[in-house]
Design a protein around this motif. Structure first.
Motif, PDB file in Angstrom:
ATOM      1  N   CYS A 100       0.853  -1.191   0.000  1.00  0.00           N
ATOM      2  CA  CYS A 100       0.000   0.000   0.000  1.00  0.00           C
ATOM      3  C   CYS A 100       0.892   1.245   0.000  1.00  0.00           C
ATOM      4  CB  CYS A 100      -0.895  -0.002   1.233  1.00  0.00           C
ATOM      5  SG  CYS A 100      -1.946   1.462   1.317  1.00  0.00           S
ATOM      6  N   THR A 101       0.479   2.246  -0.739  1.00  0.00           N
ATOM      7  CA  THR A 101       1.260   3.482  -0.830  1.00  0.00           C
ATOM      8  C   THR A 101       1.356   4.227   0.501  1.00  0.00           C
ATOM      9  OG1 THR A 101      -0.726   4.674  -1.553  1.00  0.00           O
ATOM     10  CG2 THR A 101       0.757   3.845  -3.282  1.00  0.00           C
ATOM     11  N   THR A 102       0.464   3.921   1.450  1.00  0.00           N
ATOM     12  CA  THR A 102       0.481   4.609   2.747  1.00  0.00           C
ATOM     13  C   THR A 102       0.833   3.674   3.900  1.00  0.00           C
ATOM     14  OG1 THR A 102      -1.903   4.293   3.021  1.00  0.00           O
ATOM     15  CG2 THR A 102      -1.179   6.375   2.016  1.00  0.00           C
ATOM     16  N   ARG A 133      -3.491  -2.099   6.361  1.00  0.00           N
ATOM     17  CA  ARG A 133      -4.712  -2.896   6.266  1.00  0.00           C
ATOM     18  C   ARG A 133      -5.313  -2.939   4.858  1.00  0.00           C
ATOM     19  NH1 ARG A 133      -8.524  -1.769  11.412  1.00  0.00           N
ATOM     20  NH2 ARG A 133      -7.294  -2.934  12.917  1.00  0.00           N
ATOM     21  N   ALA A 134      -4.715  -2.256   3.918  1.00  0.00           N
ATOM     22  CA  ALA A 134      -5.279  -2.146   2.562  1.00  0.00           C
ATOM     23  C   ALA A 134      -5.518  -3.520   1.937  1.00  0.00           C
ATOM     24  CB  ALA A 134      -4.347  -1.339   1.671  1.00  0.00           C
ATOM     25  N   GLY A 135      -6.658  -3.634   1.299  1.00  0.00           N
ATOM     26  CA  GLY A 135      -6.960  -4.830   0.528  1.00  0.00           C
ATOM     27  C   GLY A 135      -7.593  -5.971   1.284  1.00  0.00           C
ATOM     28  N   ASP A 136      -7.851  -5.798   2.556  1.00  0.00           N
ATOM     29  CA  ASP A 136      -8.467  -6.878   3.334  1.00  0.00           C
ATOM     30  C   ASP A 136      -9.934  -6.999   2.939  1.00  0.00           C
ATOM     31  OD1 ASP A 136      -9.642  -8.545   5.214  1.00  0.00           O
ATOM     32  OD2 ASP A 136      -8.551  -7.676   6.903  1.00  0.00           O
ATOM     33  N   PRO A 137     -10.287  -8.085   2.255  1.00  0.00           N
ATOM     34  CA  PRO A 137     -11.668  -8.206   1.770  1.00  0.00           C
ATOM     35  C   PRO A 137     -12.695  -8.406   2.882  1.00  0.00           C
ATOM     36  CG  PRO A 137     -10.477 -10.246   1.412  1.00  0.00           C
ATOM     37  CD  PRO A 137      -9.479  -9.241   1.926  1.00  0.00           C
ATOM     38  N   PHE A 148      -8.834  -4.377  -6.672  1.00  0.00           N
ATOM     39  CA  PHE A 148      -7.529  -4.153  -7.293  1.00  0.00           C
ATOM     40  C   PHE A 148      -6.669  -5.410  -7.163  1.00  0.00           C
ATOM     41  CE2 PHE A 148      -3.053  -2.980  -6.897  1.00  0.00           C
ATOM     42  CZ  PHE A 148      -2.851  -2.190  -8.011  1.00  0.00           C
ATOM     43  N   ILE A 149      -6.597  -5.945  -5.957  1.00  0.00           N
ATOM     44  CA  ILE A 149      -5.800  -7.146  -5.723  1.00  0.00           C
ATOM     45  C   ILE A 149      -6.369  -8.315  -6.521  1.00  0.00           C
ATOM     46  CG2 ILE A 149      -5.125  -8.864  -3.991  1.00  0.00           C
ATOM     47  CD1 ILE A 149      -4.990  -6.507  -1.979  1.00  0.00           C
TER      48      ILE A 149
END
Length: 162
Positions: A100-102, A133-137, A148-149
């Motif tokens: 994640c960018t952040t 935490r990005a992308g946690d479905p 995206f993932i």
């Protein structure tokens, strides 16, 4: 011990999600166990304080130590005098790195640099305010990150293996 665990949780609350998450009040778009967060403090208590209250402090310290000292070139079975570059260069699998960018734990810039050492590697950063935490479905509000993932995993699996 409980004070230490709460302090650890509060530090994690600043690492797990970036300041943009709090500034933009993204926590309002999420929930825990189907119950929406009523405030920033509610988010921190239910997401972090409650998540660490029963943790073994020694396990948490070992986790942090692993992150700080993690060096694949010293892993068991690696040739002596291995370097990060030589070990990453030995990877023969196709790799998609999607930080994640952040992310405050593992910066996208560091991941990109390491990815350049891996043959057959694509660097595809997730542009998100969810940080680590990005992308946690399983977390409401992260559908775009999860999509995206998912798109790129399907792309990877559709590639012809040489």
């Amino acid at each position: 011990c409980q004070q230490g665990l709460k302090a650890f949780a509060r530090i994690y609350a600043g690492w797990g999600v970036p300041r943009q998450f709090y500034q933009k009040e993204i926590w309002r778009k999420s929930s825990r166990d189907g119950i929406a967060f009523s405030s920033r403090e509610d988010f921190v208590v239910r997401s972090y304080d409650n998540g660490f209250v029963n943790s073994n402090p020694l396990n948490l310290l070992a986790q942090v130590r692993t992150w700080r000292q993690g060096d694949i070139s010293t892993a068991y079975g690696m040739p002596s005098r291995s370097t990060m570059a030589s070990v990453l260069g030995r990877i023969s699998a196709r790799v998609y790195l999607m930080p994640c960018t952040t992310d405050s734990y593992f910066s996208a810039a560091d991941i990109e640099n390491e990815g350049q050492l891996i043959p057959n590697c694509r660097f595809l950063p997730i542009d998100s305010d969810w940080g680590h935490r990005a992308g946690d479905p399983h977390r409401p509000g992260q559908e775009a990150d999860a999509d995206f993932i998912g798109r790129h995993v399907k792309e990877l699996l559709a590639e012809e293996v040489k």
